[in-house]
Design a protein around this motif. Structure first.
Motif, short mmCIF file in Angstrom:
data_model
loop_
_atom_site.label_atom_id
_atom_site.label_comp_id
_atom_site.label_asym_id
_atom_site.label_seq_id
_atom_site.Cartn_x
_atom_site.Cartn_y
_atom_site.Cartn_z
N GLU A 157 0.90 -1.11 0.01
CA GLU A 157 -0.07 -0.03 0.00
C GLU A 157 0.89 1.43 -0.02
O GLU A 157 0.82 2.15 -0.77
N GLU A 158 1.85 1.20 0.76
CA GLU A 158 2.81 2.42 1.05
C GLU A 158 3.40 2.58 -0.45
O GLU A 158 3.70 3.60 -0.74
N PHE A 159 4.17 1.53 -1.17
CA PHE A 159 4.55 1.70 -2.30
C PHE A 159 3.63 2.25 -3.54
O PHE A 159 4.03 2.90 -4.27
N GLN B 133 3.42 5.96 -2.99
CA GLN B 133 4.64 6.53 -3.32
C GLN B 133 4.31 6.55 -5.01
O GLN B 133 4.78 7.61 -5.58
N LYS B 134 4.11 5.77 -5.70
CA LYS B 134 4.03 5.56 -7.11
C LYS B 134 3.13 6.46 -7.59
O LYS B 134 3.24 7.19 -8.53
N LYS B 135 1.91 6.85 -6.94
CA LYS B 135 0.93 7.70 -7.26
C LYS B 135 1.18 9.13 -7.03
O LYS B 135 1.00 10.11 -7.91
N LEU B 136 1.72 9.45 -5.68
CA LEU B 136 1.85 10.65 -5.51
C LEU B 136 3.25 11.44 -5.53
O LEU B 136 3.43 12.51 -5.98
N HIS B 137 4.17 10.57 -5.57
CA HIS B 137 5.67 10.74 -5.92
C HIS B 137 6.38 10.13 -7.11
O HIS B 137 7.23 9.27 -7.00
N PRO B 138 5.50 10.07 -8.18
CA PRO B 138 6.35 9.00 -9.24
C PRO B 138 7.70 9.24 -9.79
O PRO B 138 8.28 8.39 -10.24
#
Length: 406
Positions: free
Chosen positions: A276-278, A281-286
């Motif tokens: 979920e954390e990953f 990250q991928k969504k918010l800080h790609p």
């Protein structure tokens, strides 16, 4: 006039505590403490890095008993007689104040183990205990009149009405042979409280880095422990490892200290929570570079190393990570396999699992069920604990109870 003679064998914490108590209870009796070395209370002096972690601020007997991989249920009723609060009061009455540290460990306010050693020595002398050093015991011979004859290493003999054995733990079964000859059952001694050696370790260059809350498991076994974890130049240490070594002492000895440790660098992390954390990250800080932005409270150098082991290079961004790399990083975060080959004793304080079988000791008096007048206290018994002052508390408790009944 009390012509009774009480002999205590072993000049450590339990021995001094038992001897002092015996002298106070048996007014006028001759109380002799024998120590085979030239000096007494050696372990007290070196423990806690020379500060002496004397007990632990755990005042619930039920919880306290759970810190003992072996002997917890035996000790639990004894804590009603003498527990950490009793230890604090005992030393306080003799002018030694104790303090509690954030993790519950208790030390003298002087931060000097000599404070404790001097208190025990001076109190023993004032109580009339005769302390004889360089005086080892070769054997105990029960007599027809229930007295006990001690054969000393110098060839002399000593007749006693009752004897308290507090000779401590021993890493070899040979250290218990003189007691086994009496027909007493000895639980095979194996080391407890040790650190893990990983000669082929992947984290050696990170020596000194610690994580506050890891979980360590042994592959193929149901043993796991949480706590702080320290990376060392030889492998792994810290509370999580030491607790695991204590609870797994017999299993790990059977494996000859060759096994796989599985490390979760954050005890609360699960596969789902990390995924979920990953995803966040991928969504918010790609466009963030993965190696340069440590997550989940992992120290940056350790995070970088875990990324390298997961084949994530220095420039890879979250938007470009492949499923295979992501899966590998998750595995290294929550299930990092480390091949352990050997152990290292924790500091100078060896603790052993094993000793006198508790089923042969009267839990109310500490007297042998097989030999009248023979008592035990301290680590010579099959009692041991994790670090934090619990082994000393067992010494004070069993020493006090034995001394009260000698």
């Amino acid at each position: 006039m009390n012509n009774k003679r009480i002999v205590v064998i072993g000049g450590g914490a339990a021995g001094f505590f038992g001897a002092i108590r015996a002298a106070q209870v048996n007014k006028g009796a001759e109380v002799i403490l024998l120590e085979k070395n030239r000096t007494v209370l050696n372990k007290v002096r070196i423990s806690g890095g020379g500060r002496c972690n004397i007990t632990h601020a755990c005042f619930d007997d039920k919880k306290l008993a759970k810190f003992y991989p072996r002997g917890g249920s035996f000790l639990r009723p004894l804590f009603k007689v003498f527990n950490p609060q009793a230890t604090i009061d005992w030393f306080q009455q003799l002018g030694v104040s104790l303090k509690v540290e954030s993790d519950g460990r208790m030390f003298p306010t002087t931060d000097d183990s000599e404070t404790i050693a001097s208190c025990l020595e001076n109190t023993a002398i004032k109580s009339g205990v005769q302390v004889r050093t360089s005086c080892g015991v070769e054997s105990i011979l029960p007599q027809k009149d229930h007295k006990l004859l001690l054969q000393l290493l110098d060839g002399s003999a000593l007749l006693a009405d009752s004897v308290l054995v507090t000779t401590g733990g021993n890493p070899s079964s040979r250290g218990y042979e003189w007691l086994a000859k009496l027909g007493l059952t000895i639980q095979e001694p194996v080391p407890s409280l040790f650190t893990f050696n990983t000669p082929e370790g992947q984290f050696k260059e990170l020596s000194g880095i610690s994580v506050p809350q890891a979980q360590v498991r042994i592959a193929g076994r149901k043993i796991k422990q949480d706590g702080a974890l320290l990376i060392t130049h030889w492998g792994f240490s810290g509370p999580a490892i030491l607790k695991l070594s204590a609870w797994g002492a017999r299993d790990l000895a059977e494996s000859d200290y060759e096994f796989t440790a599985l490390i979760s660098w954050g005890a609360e992390n699960t596969e789902n929570s990390v995924r979920e954390e990953f995803a966040n990250q991928k969504k918010l800080h790609p466009k963030k570079v993965i190696q340069s932005n440590a997550m989940l409270g992992i120290p940056s150098r350790l995070w970088k190393k875990l990324c390298e082991l997961s084949e994530i290079d220095e420039q890879l961004r979250w938007i470009d990570i492949a499923n295979k790399q992501s899966n590998k990083l998750i595995e290294n975060l929550i299930n990092c396999p480390q091949k352990v080959q050997g152990k290292t004793t924790f500091k100078e304080e060896f603790v052993t699992c094993g000793g006198i079988d508790l089923s042969e000791v009267n839990p109310e008096t500490m007297e042998s069920k097989k030999i009248k007048g023979l008592f035990f206290a301290g680590e010579v018994l099959d009692i041991d604990a994790v670090t934090g002052g619990f082994n000393f508390q067992a010494a004070w408790t069993t020493g006090f109870v034995a001394g009260s009944n000698l």
